[in-house]
Design an enzyme around this catalytic site. Structure first.
Site, PDB file in Angstrom:
ATOM      1  N   ASP A  70       0.809  -1.068   0.159  1.00 56.39           N
ATOM      2  CA  ASP A  70      -0.081  -0.080  -0.180  1.00 56.39           C
ATOM      3  C   ASP A  70       0.772   1.186  -0.075  1.00 56.39           C
ATOM      4  OD1 ASP A  70      -1.903   1.675   0.290  1.00 56.39           O
ATOM      5  OD2 ASP A  70      -2.883   1.036   2.200  1.00 56.39           O
ATOM      6  N   ASP A  71       0.816   2.011  -0.960  1.00 56.65           N
ATOM      7  CA  ASP A  71       1.536   3.184  -1.289  1.00 56.65           C
ATOM      8  C   ASP A  71       3.178   2.906  -1.366  1.00 56.65           C
ATOM      9  OD1 ASP A  71      -0.962   4.185  -0.695  1.00 56.65           O
ATOM     10  OD2 ASP A  71      -0.278   5.686   1.065  1.00 56.65           O
TER      11      ASP A  71
ATOM     12  N   ASP B 144      -0.388  -0.632  -4.748  1.00 53.18           N
ATOM     13  CA  ASP B 144      -1.681  -0.367  -5.271  1.00 53.18           C
ATOM     14  C   ASP B 144      -1.698   1.113  -5.830  1.00 53.18           C
ATOM     15  OD1 ASP B 144      -1.023   1.102  -2.837  1.00 53.18           O
ATOM     16  OD2 ASP B 144      -3.233   1.472  -2.463  1.00 53.18           O
ATOM     17  N   ASN B 145      -0.632   2.122  -5.688  1.00 50.87           N
ATOM     18  CA  ASN B 145      -0.506   3.143  -6.102  1.00 50.87           C
ATOM     19  C   ASN B 145       1.134   3.683  -5.637  1.00 50.87           C
ATOM     20  OD1 ASN B 145      -2.398   3.936  -3.691  1.00 50.87           O
ATOM     21  ND2 ASN B 145      -0.509   4.862  -3.523  1.00 50.87           N
TER      22      ASN B 145
ATOM     23  N   SER C  50      -8.423   2.241   5.005  1.00 47.92           N
ATOM     24  CA  SER C  50      -6.867   2.631   5.192  1.00 47.92           C
ATOM     25  C   SER C  50      -6.606   2.597   6.843  1.00 47.92           C
ATOM     26  CB  SER C  50      -6.907   3.708   4.477  1.00 47.92           C
ATOM     27  OG  SER C  50      -6.832   3.766   3.286  1.00 47.92           O
TER      28      SER C  50
ATOM     29  N   LYS D 282       1.734   9.289  -5.565  1.00 44.97           N
ATOM     30  CA  LYS D 282       0.418   9.013  -5.343  1.00 44.97           C
ATOM     31  C   LYS D 282      -0.617   9.898  -5.625  1.00 44.97           C
ATOM     32  CE  LYS D 282      -2.795   7.623  -1.592  1.00 44.97           C
ATOM     33  NZ  LYS D 282      -2.777   6.876  -0.088  1.00 44.97           N
TER      34      LYS D 282
ATOM     35  N   ARG E 291      -7.579  -1.163  -6.187  1.00 41.12           N
ATOM     36  CA  ARG E 291      -7.846  -2.285  -5.803  1.00 41.12           C
ATOM     37  C   ARG E 291      -8.946  -2.833  -6.575  1.00 41.12           C
ATOM     38  NH1 ARG E 291      -5.222  -2.703  -0.585  1.00 41.12           N
ATOM     39  NH2 ARG E 291      -3.945  -0.900  -0.761  1.00 41.12           N
TER      40      ARG E 291
ATOM     41  N   HIS F   3     -10.823  -2.322   1.520  1.00 40.56           N
ATOM     42  CA  HIS F   3     -11.094  -0.952   0.979  1.00 40.56           C
ATOM     43  C   HIS F   3     -11.814  -0.962  -0.458  1.00 40.56           C
ATOM     44  CE1 HIS F   3      -9.277   3.590   1.089  1.00 40.56           C
ATOM     45  NE2 HIS F   3     -10.649   3.338   1.341  1.00 40.56           N
TER      46      HIS F   3
END
Ligand code: MG
Length: 476
Positions: free
Chosen positions: A29-30, A277-278, A151, A298, A73, A128
């Protein structure tokens, strides 16, 4: 002879499908493009991911379907751009704890295409895609679920300090995030210092439990998204500070999962994919990650927002090496379908391609374009090595998009950092991309905006995630 060859060609794919592999998707995540050792980070040690890349394939032009959590996602699990199913919207960028929407039940996920083949399925980690009961993983093809429904920075408590102090010295009790098992909250606030470890233990348990069956594991780490929590053995271990500690714990987790697959003799029959994811959340400075040589992070449609590290691993099956072809999380569903023999839904537009030729060394990736949506606008399009930006806007803080006419044009081959606009030299390329963009936009149909509706009563009356209930559970 030709007939014999044809017969062999007919038999080959069928034989491949006769023993469909297990599938494991590990989704950070991130995490930015430049945050792993194998992608050039000088301060963060990731020996397990480095080895995974060395044994497998490291992709350098691999994209997510959106530059923030929720739509990205949705793209991965459905193989569809989130603009097609209401998971991307002009007003809200992600789902919040008071949101009423989620991934529509009639969307078909990777878990749902694998269930008819007898796969055991588990989702672990950050979901999410809707926290109301009808949107939970157990309603989207997963037998079981263990993780946080949105989150790790959401549900801030009144005690939480404002400003940078919150990120510099985060405490578990500042974030009233629930930890769920299946459809029930089992802990609140989730002890975030233990999440990476507990996700890993859950994953290893799932693998061992289903080693004689086929399984699909979707493990979406809730880190290195701020606030940055890590378990005591990883506190202060990284040169890169708190952010590095958290990434090194993810690396440890990946190592344990690959070890479990090796120990159980499943390495030769399991496809493992690691990506994020980003891009990095740059507004948090040292508490966010790095996009390495890429521009932006992001939230933006610059490369740093949507191009991600991506490692594929399946010892003895994949052709090891660095792959510079285009790929996307949108391609995972069609690729997994091709490898396992699962059926893809035929009644809707999919935005993914089967990457098997590139994975198995039989040819190139069929993907030659990428569409970069933000809200309800197509911001940019990549075709081959060129990318045109019709709009740009920084990931956060700036309220307005800047329109570009003619669009900005970058040659991502020589200029992955998007520094030198070559629009004036390539009007023909711009024309081609313009046509592709128009054709693509014409394929989008209006649908219900799943991110729009929010209600202050959602948490208490409709969500099944009631603060009151949780306190009772905690007291018991
Ligand atoms: Mg994210």
């Amino acid at each position: 002879m030709a007939a014999l060859l044809a017969l062999i060609l007919l038999i080959l794919p069928a034989a491949a499908v006769a023993a469909p592999p297990n599938i494991v998707i590990l989704f950070a995540d991130d995490l930015g493009y430049g945050d792993l050792g194998v992608y050039g980070n000088p301060s963060i040690r990731t020996p397990n991911l480095d080895r995974m890349a060395f044994e497998g394939q490291k992709w350098t032009n691999f994209y997510v379907g959106a530059s923030v959590c929720t739509p990205s996602r949705a793209a991965l699990l459905t193989g569809r751009l989130p603009i097609r199913n209401g998971m991307m919207s002009a007003k809200n960028r992600v789902l919040f704890p008071d949101s009423l929407g989620g991934l529509p039940g009639d969307e078909v996920t990777i878990a749902e295409i694998l269930k008819p083949l007898g796969y055991a399925t588990e989702a672990i980690g950050k979901w999410h895609l809707g926290h109301l009961p009808q949107y939970l993983p157990t309603k989207q093809g997963f037998d079981t679920y263990f993780g946080i429904p949105y989150s790790n920075d959401m549900d801030k408590t009144p005690d939480a300090p404002k400003g940078p102090e919150l990120w510099k010295h985060p405490k578990i009790e500042y974030f009233n995030v629930p930890l769920m098992r299946d459809e029930r909250i089992v802990e609140r606030p989730a002890d975030q210092t233990t999440l990476a470890r507990r996700y890993t233990e859950e994953a290893v348990r799932f693998i061992r439990q289903h080693k004689s069956e086929r399984f699909f594991l979707y493990l979406a780490y809730s880190s290195p998204h701020v606030p940055l929590f890590r378990s005591p053995p990883f506190a202060g271990v990284s040169l890169r500070g708190r952010y590095g500690d958290v990434v090194e714990e993810i690396d440890w987790s990946v190592g344990r999962i690959l070890d479990a697959l090796r120990d159980e003799g499943l390495a030769g029959n399991t496809l493992v994919v690691f990506t994020s994811d980003n891009g990095p959340w740059l507004i948090f400075d040292e508490f966010g990650g790095s996009a390495g040589p890429l521009r932006g992070g992001k939230g933006s449609t610059w490369e740093g927002g949507m191009r991600e590290p991506a490692i594929f691993w399946w010892p003895g099956k994949l052709r090891p090496g660095t792959v510079q072809d285009l790929g996307s999380t949108l391609d995972l569903l069609p690729t997994i379908a091709a490898i396992t023999g699962a059926k893809v839904p035929a009644d809707r537009i999919l935005d993914g391609y089967d990457l098997s030729p590139a994975l198995f060394g039989a040819g190139k990736s069929p993907r030659n374009e990428m569409f970069y949506w933000r809200g309800d606008k197509l911001f940019a399009v990549r075709l081959g090595r060129y990318k045109a930006h019709f709009y740009t806007r920084s990931g956060y803080r700036h309220r307005q998009a800047t329109a570009h006419e003619p669009p900005l044009l970058f040659d991502l081959g020589v200029d992955p950092g998007e520094q030198w606009d070559v629009a004036a030299e390539h009007p023909d390329v711009i024309e081609k991309i313009r046509k592709l963009a128009e054709k693509h936009k014409a394929s989008i149909r209006p649908v219900k905006d799943q991110l729009l509706e929010r209600s202050p009563t959602a948490l208490t009356s409709q969500a099944g995630i009631s603060t009151k209930v949780i306190r009772l559970e905690a007291a018991n």
